[in-house]
Every structure is written in structure tokens, then in C-alpha cells.
Design an enzyme around this catalytic site. Structure first.
Site, short mmCIF file in Angstrom:
data_model
loop_
_atom_site.label_atom_id
_atom_site.label_comp_id
_atom_site.label_asym_id
_atom_site.label_seq_id
_atom_site.Cartn_x
_atom_site.Cartn_y
_atom_site.Cartn_z
CB SER A 36 -0.91 -0.14 1.12
OG SER A 36 -0.23 -0.13 2.41
CG ASP A 241 -3.21 4.67 8.60
OD1 ASP A 241 -2.06 4.98 8.72
OD2 ASP A 241 -3.63 4.25 7.48
CG HIS A 244 -1.44 3.53 4.66
ND1 HIS A 244 -2.35 3.32 5.33
CD2 HIS A 244 -0.76 2.40 3.86
CE1 HIS A 244 -2.80 1.89 4.93
NE2 HIS A 244 -1.60 1.45 4.17
#
Length: 308
Positions: A36, A241, A244
Site C-alpha cells: 500500500s 492510521d 501509511h
């Protein structure tokens, strides 16, 4: 499995337009793979009302589009690159800013104007482990097939940018085996691309989905392959979060990747990767030393002992 089926349909069902409908092919091609943080989650946060991930749509100047930076789309055509780069690749997730565009814009500044077109080949998929990237897997084959298709209209693959490992922090065994699995993946992809010295820049992970981040990082920093560099994302600010990279962090990472790429010998601004002298220089220095000993030092020693 649903993702893989959709991915197969997306990349094979589309018809490739004629060359007249596409921009000029790139000259320098870069593969973007991993999970990601390579796909890009900069600017992606959960909406306060919907609690669904949304991208804020903010595109920094370092990620601005230009006709000289292209993206290899899911339908295997070259289009002008725009954020989010992985929108049609990692399409089951919400994508935002990644390191690809700031990297490409930085590299473009090194090139003669109008003579270089950079091609980015997005292949990263969020939430994937290194086991899912091993030779023979769907992700490996997807990367290989897109890489091979990207050069059909010309251009040369210049490097692989790799950012992955967060998913391998969830258990101790995967963490400790990461280095060996990564080395095998990198060796296999070079072999199958028939580019044995392909420059590879990997990113040292800054976060993880589990508690075994340090094991993965040991594996990353322990890779001993030629023409493989690492840049460290540790310390770059993260989204709320905790997993990321933020948009400014991705811009910074893109610059770090560009700086690393400039150090490879094939790059026009390259500096030596090591301080080791070439073998020819070593031999010449040795022979010169022997000549100096017998020409100057040896007669001096003989005369000294003669006088004694």
C-alpha cells in the site's frame, strides 16, 4: 480471489488502441511494486461521517503531471501520468499520493529537455505479503507481464522501486524469513526479465501491521545483492492510521528514491557506489610499487650495507 479474478479481466479484456491514439513511448521505464505505501495512501483518511477511506485530492507540485511522465495503465496502454497512479491497479482500495510521481519529476530534472520520457509501471497491491510475490504467484506474474508489455513500443527498464514488508510484521516466523524470501524474489524477477544487474531500490519500512517490524527491517538491510540499494522511510510522518505515509512523507520519499537512483553507474549523475578501486587500478598500483622498490629502494639498501 475476487481481486485476482477482477485483475485478470481488467488487464486482458481491454483492447489495446493503435499507436496513433497513444502518446510517444517512454525512453526510461521504472517498475513500481510492493504494497500500500508504494501504491500510495498519502491524503487518504477515514471520512468523519461515512467512516470510509477517502482521498483529499491534494496534489503537491512535486506530483504535477507533465507530458514527459507516462503511466502504464491497466489496459496496457501508455497515458499521461496523474495521481493516484495506482487507481486502476490497486482498485479494491482507496489510493492517494505515492512516491512514484515525485520520483519521476525529480529524475526528469536531470534529463535534457524534451529528449526523455519517463514511463511508470504501477504494480503494487495493498495488504500483500512477500510470500504472495514469490515466483509463480499471480502478483509475480502480473508484475512480469506488465514489465514485458511496457517495453513493446520501445524504451528500457531502468529500475525496480520496491516498497513492501508491513504485512510480514504480523508473526515472528514471517518476519525472520523475510530477508531470504525477498532475496529470492529480487533474484527471480531479474532473471525472468533477463536484466541480471537491474538496479533495485527498496524502501526500509517505517511501520507494520504487527509487532515484528524489526525482523523485517533486518532482512531488508541484510540484502547483499549487487545493484540493490535501500532508502529508509523510518521517521517519516504517518497518517493517523499509524501505517501509511502522509502526502509530504511520500514526496520526501520520492526525492530519496531519486537521489539513490542517481548513484547507480548507468545514471548520468552517478557517483561510485563503493570506494573499491577497479582491479586494473589495483594491478597497476602493485606493478608500480614493485618497479619503485627495485629502481630506488633496492640500490639504496645495497649501498647502505656495503658502506657498513
Amino acid at each position: 480471489m475476487l481481486y485476482l479474478c477482477l485483475l485478470f479481466l481488467t488487464t486482458t479484456a481491454a483492447q489495446i488502441p493503435s499507436a496513433s491514439q497513444q502518446p510517444s513511448p517512454p525512453t526510461d521505464i521504472f517498475l513500481l511494486a510492493g504494497q500500500s505505501n508504494m501504491a500510495g495512501r498519502g491524503g487518504v483518511t477515514n471520512g468523519t461521517l461515512t467512516h470510509q477511506p477517502t482521498w483529499d485530492g491534494v496534489v503537491p507540485p512535486q506530483c504535477s503531471p507533465t507530458p514527459y511522465i507516462l503511466r502504464f495503465a491497466a489496459d496496457l496502454t501508455w497515458v499521461e501520468a496523474r495521481e493516484p497512479l495506482h487507481a486502476d491497479i490497486d482498485f479494491l482500495k482507496t489510493n492517494g499520493i505515492g512516491p512514484g510521481m515525485p520520483f519521476a519529476n525529480a529524475i526528469l530534472m536531470d534529463k535534457p529537455g524534451g529528449r526523455t520520457v519517463i514511463g511508470l509501471v504501477p504494480c503494487a497491491i495493498g495488504g500483500t505479503s512477500i510470500k504472495e510475490w514469490q515466483k509463480g504467484s499471480n502478483l509475480y506474474n502480473h508484475l512480469l507481464s506488465r514489465a514485458e508489455a511496457s517495453v513493446l513500443r520501445g524504451g528500457k527498464i531502468k529500475a525496480l522501486l520496491w516498497y513492501q514488508g508491513e504485512s510480514d510484521t504480523e508473526n515472528a516466523e514471517d518476519s525472520e524469513l523475510y530477508g531470504g524470501r525477498l532475496k529470492k524474489f529480487l533474484t527471480d524477477i531479474r532473471s525472468d526479465l533477463k536484466i541480471p544487474l537491474l538496479p533495485i531500490i527498496q524502501v526500509g519500512i517505517a511501520s507494520g501491521e504487527g509487532e515484528y517490524k524489526e525482523g523485517v527491517r533486518r532482512g531488508q538491510f541484510g540484502i547483499d545483492l549487487v545493484n540493490v540499494m535501500i532508502v529508509d522511510a523510518l521517521g517519516l510522518p504517518l497518517e493517523p492510521d499509524g501505517l501509511h505515509l502522509t502526502t509530504p512523507s511520500q514526496v520526501r520519499l520520492g526525492g530519496l528514491l531519486a537521489h539513490a537512483y542517481r548513484r547507480f553507474p548507468s545514471h548520468p549523475l552517478a557517483t561510485p557506489l563503493t570506494n573499491a578501486a577497479p582491479i586494473s587500478t589495483i594491478i597497476s598500483t602493485f606493478l608500480l610499487s614493485i618497479w619503485w622498490i627495485f629502481t630506488f629502494l633496492f640500490p639504496f639498501v645495497v649501498n647502505y650495507f656495503y658502506l657498513i
